[in-house]
Design an enzyme around this catalytic site. Structure first.
Site, PDB file in Angstrom:
ATOM      1  N   GLU A 157      78.292  56.239  -9.830  1.00  0.00           N
ATOM      2  CA  GLU A 157      79.739  56.066  -9.790  1.00  0.00           C
ATOM      3  C   GLU A 157      80.464  57.185 -10.550  1.00  0.00           C
ATOM      4  OE1 GLU A 157      80.720  52.726 -13.065  1.00  0.00           O
ATOM      5  OE2 GLU A 157      78.941  52.366 -11.840  1.00  0.00           O
ATOM      6  N   LYS A 206      92.558  49.767  -6.997  1.00  0.00           N
ATOM      7  CA  LYS A 206      91.314  49.018  -6.812  1.00  0.00           C
ATOM      8  C   LYS A 206      90.661  48.694  -8.150  1.00  0.00           C
ATOM      9  CE  LYS A 206      86.672  49.789  -4.909  1.00  0.00           C
ATOM     10  NZ  LYS A 206      86.442  48.502  -4.242  1.00  0.00           N
TER      11      LYS A 206
END
Length: 491
Positions: A353, A453
């Site tokens: 990530e 998000k």
């Protein structure tokens, strides 16, 4: 496992659906006009928030959560767990302090007129992977669907494992992808004394975590063996740690066990309720810490844990390899840079990530003559978008030289110029553009609001950070090429 025609309805409040809408106008990424000197307070970890909410929904008593991230992903998780019978009460106006009343077992679904529960996963990987496992313990089948991009994210390994455990899984579109329906079948999962299952975790560690989280509330627990390599094992470690913190015993694989031989054993038990404090999101800290390396100066993030299972803690090791410094003192992590960047050869398999921000720094290092090689991130092709293809495409739009490899990216030296970049509705592609824009004039982005998000208010945080630079970060972009300063002492 059966197939059936049709698709799921939206099943989520309009406010949550609206949260995914793109920005009306392109966002002009501000250039840093000088060295930074700032402290950035970040909200709670998305990964920890998702696990905390799910375990609180299954707990043996109410749970109070403090520091909860409130973003599109967590709102979708709250809505999904509400469908399964959990109840949530805000304890302050921010929503970051929350009381959770757990759902009874078997989970009682809030069904619609058609007798089915419906859950919109949006583009949230934790919702689309973690919650279907719980639906196998519900009293009513649940239909799952999400954003168009979510329908391209792989789900087959988890669905196959749930079917092998006795759940009723019905494909409502292309097999192995959203939309689908999950039900309890004949209810065998709530009667079985001891269960074993294998799962292919090579596409996402979330498949492994989903089954580990399910295992605790099975009568005999669960033995889980991934059949191949598992990327982002730090996230599996996070899942194990959160289970243990809630009183669930987990036996981990023997040291040295190879792919296909590692087995996790989750002992049965309802997770404990009580008080849970969520750490700040260390992965989201990356773009802000990276800004110090690009613009020069110092950026600090407070409340950094001394020990953590978050992948973002790797910034302490990665930033010095990219040309900066990182120092943790009394819970304050400070990144210090000079504007001089270096290339990096890094295996990011456990911290995928972080790859978009690492790629942004590597791209800017390429403009200074350095080559970077990022490996171990083939699984990023199945994230919110195909991140490897997206990164290579956007870097080339900027004039950079980027090539996909089998499991990563090669970024070679090349001068950069401004460009209109795409986010692909991916929050980490949006922050990639923001980091590039600190040094390259004329970078714009089609949808900066997709950062909601995981990090609502990103542009305000970014602007506040840049307000500490020479030009405030909001005026004309004038600092595409500047002489770097020399780092001082006392970072």
């Amino acid at each position: 496992m059966t197939n059936a025609p049709g698709a799921a309805g939206p099943g989520v409040p309009a406010a949550l659906s609206a949260a995914s809408a793109g920005s009306a106008e392109p966002w002009r990424a501000p250039v840093a006009a000088g060295a930074l000197e700032t402290v950035v307070e970040l909200p709670g970890s998305k990964s920890l928030s998702a696990r905390a909410l799910l375990l609180a929904a299954l707990a043996d008593a109410p749970t109070t959560l403090t520091g909860l991230l409130r973003s599109r992903d967590t709102e979708l998780m709250l809505a999904a767990l509400s469908v399964l019978g959990a109840r949530f009460e805000n304890l302050d106006e921010t929503g970051k302090h929350l009381r959770v009343t757990p759902a009874p077992l078997p989970l009682h679904v809030q069904a619609g007129p058609d007798g089915l529960g419906r859950i919109d996963v949006g583009l949230a990987g934790t919702v689309m992977r973690f919650v279907p496992a719980l639906a196998a313990l519900a009293d009513t089948p649940v239909v799952f669907d999400g954003d168009e991009a979510a329908r391209r994210r792989p789900m087959a390994p988890l669905l196959d494992a749930l079917a092998a455990l006795g759940a009723d899984v019905t494909h409502l579109g292309e097999p192995g992808f959203l939309p689908f329906r999950v039900g309890p079948g004949d209810g065998a999962l709530l009667r079985t004394e001891g269960t074993r299952v294998a799962v292919d975790g090579s596409a996402s560690s979330q498949f492994v975590s989903a089954l580990l989280l399910l295992g605790a509330i099975l009568p005999g627990g669960l033995e889980l063996t991934p059949t191949g390599p598992v990327p982002s094992l730090t996230h599996v470690a996070m899942t194990v740690a959160t289970l243990r913190e809630r009183g669930i015993a987990v036996d981990e694989p023997a040291p040295g066990a190879g792919d296909g031989e590692r087995t996790w054993r989750v002992h049965p038990g309802r997770p404990r309720g009580g008080q849970v404090v969520i750490e700040p999101d260390l992965s989201n800290a990356g773009p802000f810490l990276a800004a110090a390396l690009v613009a020069g100066g110092r950026v600090s993030v407070p409340h950094w844990p001394a020990a953590t299972t978050q992948a973002g803690d790797a910034w302490r090791e990665l930033l010095p390899r990219l040309g900066g410094e990182a120092r943790l003192t009394d819970g304050l992590l400070t990144a210090h840079g000079s504007g001089r960047l270096t290339g990096i050869h890094a295996d990011l398999s456990d911290v995928g990530e972080l790859a978009p921000t690492v790629a942004a720094l590597a791209t800017l290092a390429g403009a200074q003559g350095h080559t970077s090689v990022l490996t171990g991130i083939a699984h990023l092709r199945g994230h919110e978008t195909d991140r490897l293809a997206a990164l290579a495409t956007q870097i080339r739009l900027l004039g950079g030289d980027a090539e996909e490899s089998d499991d990563g990216l090669i970024i070679r030296p090349a001068p950069l110029h401004g460009a209109a970049l795409r986010s692909y509705a991916d929050h980490r592609m949006a922050t990639f553009a923001a980091v590039i824009g600190l040094s390259v004039e004329g970078v714009s982005l089609d949808d900066v609001e997709c950062t909601s998000k995981t990090l609502p208010g990103f542009t305000d945080l970014w602007a506040a950070m840049l307000a500490t630079s020479g030009g405030g970060g909001t005026g004309p972009a004038t600092a595409s090429h500047r002489e770097p300063e020399t780092p001082g002492d006392g970072v």
